[in-house]
Enzyme design. Structure first.
Site, PDB file in Angstrom:
ATOM      1  N   GLY A 123      42.917 -27.249 -20.675  1.00 41.00           N
ATOM      2  CA  GLY A 123      44.010 -26.349 -20.331  1.00 41.00           C
ATOM      3  C   GLY A 123      44.269 -25.327 -21.416  1.00 41.00           C
ATOM      4  N   GLY A 152      18.192   3.123 -29.499  1.00 42.66           N
ATOM      5  CA  GLY A 152      19.576   2.807 -29.823  1.00 42.66           C
ATOM      6  C   GLY A 152      19.727   1.490 -30.547  1.00 42.66           C
TER       7      GLY A 152
END
Length: 527
Positions: free
Chosen positions: A182, A417
């Site tokens: 959770g 790149g």
């Protein structure tokens, strides 16, 4: 009137008696419930205090708030008020340096977090930040204490806030030694490093039962959020080990490589490995042919002190290596393409992995060494649709903003790149070196020739022969190893065997580097 005997007055305990009572109380607290301890060990897990003893130097632990108990009522809580409230907090030393720690004690309320439990964690986190010392959390808890309702949830909010405020100020390490489900899972995600233990630790936002109820999928705890899943698939865990003892020993090793806080350098040592040692093995490890793979890990091990490397995220996005090691006794962060995996290409996961590692090193004053052998970014519809542009830009953003000493070495390919992103001179590398096998170019010779000379190849009597000739000409003109040096894109072309010596000297020269940073609240990095 007959009077009875006067009532006897109970003797008032002296100081020694009170001290003995205190010692007995502490002994009961430290021993804990025998049945709960047996249940913990039946799962193959150590107790919280045993874990702290393994983490910290012997006899150095100073506990805080051992006598703390909750004040909640309802659902039977008023009748169950154990000391410590299910979390042990305090500080000690690791290799003689102060470290703050909290450990969930699964034997008490399953390690579930309530108001008092949370306040103890808040205080130790505040102390770590104030003292400028690392914080280690030993996680083994059942989440929020349901009986305390929203108060428990507010406790998590305080933890998350402190995780965020401490980020980049003091090292934060989360060690998962049991369940973490959770909202509780967000605290480890906010820290710098996450360790997990196979078979006993799990992390997930929603458990298997909820997953089945919502999606119909059936999955086990381990398959949903076990150590191997998070170390290899999700990238949530940086390290995964088979047992708690090994895990905690590796946490100690990691702490030996990190500074206490962002105002200090990483701890240096006197190296036993000569800094001028020639690395002749590198001449055989790395093939001159850019299409042949090799193991970049062996290159890293050859360069660093004594071959000792702590690789981060070893099994996730393995096409890039991120590791901590020492060169000349100085801690460095190494980022390197791995030609053994997808030819060392950059993709979404590799970019994000390297970006966060670069940011961590920059936050904690750890110099960066980048070893480049990259053919480009991974092409494909899946990469484009999943955001390779914005997610690949994270690595570019991290390097451009890093102010620590930055040294790059181009071993072979450095195309397009991806060359720019891998800490090229143009994005701020302080020193850039290249081996005589380097190829810095917009793309490989074959691809470039096919684009530039498309018509000549198409119209030739023998297109294949013409293509071979033009590829050879392009490589000779623009991809020879000294092309970049002639144009000032690298500082020098070096003998690979001298790489260790050159890096050690460069790190020495850059040790006093100072970079001015433009005033701003914070940047807005690509997401």
């Amino acid at each position: 009137m007959t009077r009875g005997p006067a009532p006897r007055e109970e003797p008032v305990p002296d100081v020694r008696g009170r001290v003995l009572a205190l010692r007995a109380l502490r002994a009961r607290i430290e021993e804990g419930d025998a049945r709960a301890t047996a249940a913990q060990r039946s799962k193959g897990k150590l107790t919280a205090r045993e874990r702290i003893a393994l983490l910290l130097d012997e006899g150095s632990f100073q506990e805080a708030e051992a006598l703390r108990r909750h004040r909640a009522a309802g659902f039977g809580l008023e009748d169950r008020r154990p000391y410590t409230d299910g979390v042990i907090t305090g500080w000690g030393t690791v290799h003689g340096r102060t470290v703050f720690v909290y450990a969930h004690d699964f034997r008490v309320f399953g390690g579930a977090l309530g108001e008092a439990h949370a306040e103890k964690i808040h205080r130790v986190m505040d102390r770590a930040l104030s003292a400028g010392a690392p914080l280690v959390s030993l996680n083994d808890g059942a989440g929020a204490r349901i009986q305390e309702g929203v108060t428990a949830l507010a406790g998590y909010g305080g933890i998350f806030t402190r995780n965020s405020r401490s980020s980049g100020v003091v090292p934060q390490i989360s060690v998962m030694l049991g369940p973490c489900a959770g909202g509780a899972a967000y605290s480890p995600a906010l820290t710098d490093f996450v360790f997990m233990v196979r078979e006993t630790s799990q992390m997930f936002i929603t458990g298997p039962d909820v997953v089945h109820a919502v999606t119909g999928e059936r999955v086990s705890l381990g398959a949903l959020g076990g150590a191997d899943v998070h170390a290899e698939v999700s990238g949530v865990a940086h390290f995964a080990y088979d047992d708690e003892e090994t895990c905690l020993e590796e946490v100690r090793y990691l702490l030996s490589l990190l500074p206490q806080n962002n105002r200090e350098p990483a701890p240096a040592v006197l190296p036993e490995d000569p800094v001028d040692r020639r690395c002749e093995a590198l001449l055989n490890l790395v093939p001159a042919d850019g299409n042949r793979p090799y193991d970049m890990r062996r290159v890293v091990e050859e360069i660093v002190d004594d071959g000792e490397v702590l690789e981060v995220h070893e099994r996730w996005a393995a096409n890039v290596i991120c590791a901590l090691a020492r060169i000349g006794g100085q801690v460095v962060g190494l980022v390197a393409n791995q030609p053994l995996v997808q030819a060392g290409v950059l993709d979404i996961d590799a970019s994000e992995k390297a970006a966060r590692f670069v940011q961590m090193c920059d936050a904690f004053n750890i110099p960066l060494v980048t070893l480049v052998d990259v053919p480009g970014f991974l092409p494909g519809v899946g990469q484009e649709h999943n955001g390779i542009i914005r997610r690949g830009a994270k690595l570019l953003y991290a390097y451009c903003n890093a102010t620590v000493p930055r040294i790059s070495v181009i071993l072979r390919k450095a195309y397009g790149g991806a060359y720019i992103v891998m800490d090229s001179r143009s994005v701020g590398a302080d020193l850039t070196y290249a081996w005589p096998t380097n190829e810095i170019a917009v793309m490989g010779a074959e691809g470039a020739a096919n684009v530039i000379f498309r018509r000549r190849i198409r119209d030739a009597d023998d297109p294949d022969a013409m293509r071979r000739q033009l590829v050879k000409e392009y490589r000779a003109e623009l991809m020879h190893p000294y092309h970049a040096a002639e144009r000032g894109l690298v500082d020098d072309v070096i003998d690979p065997a001298d790489t260790r010596r050159v890096l050690a000297e460069s790190l020495r020269v850059l040790r006093t580097k100072h970079a001015d940073i433009a005033a701003r609240k914070h940047g807005n990095p690509p997401q």
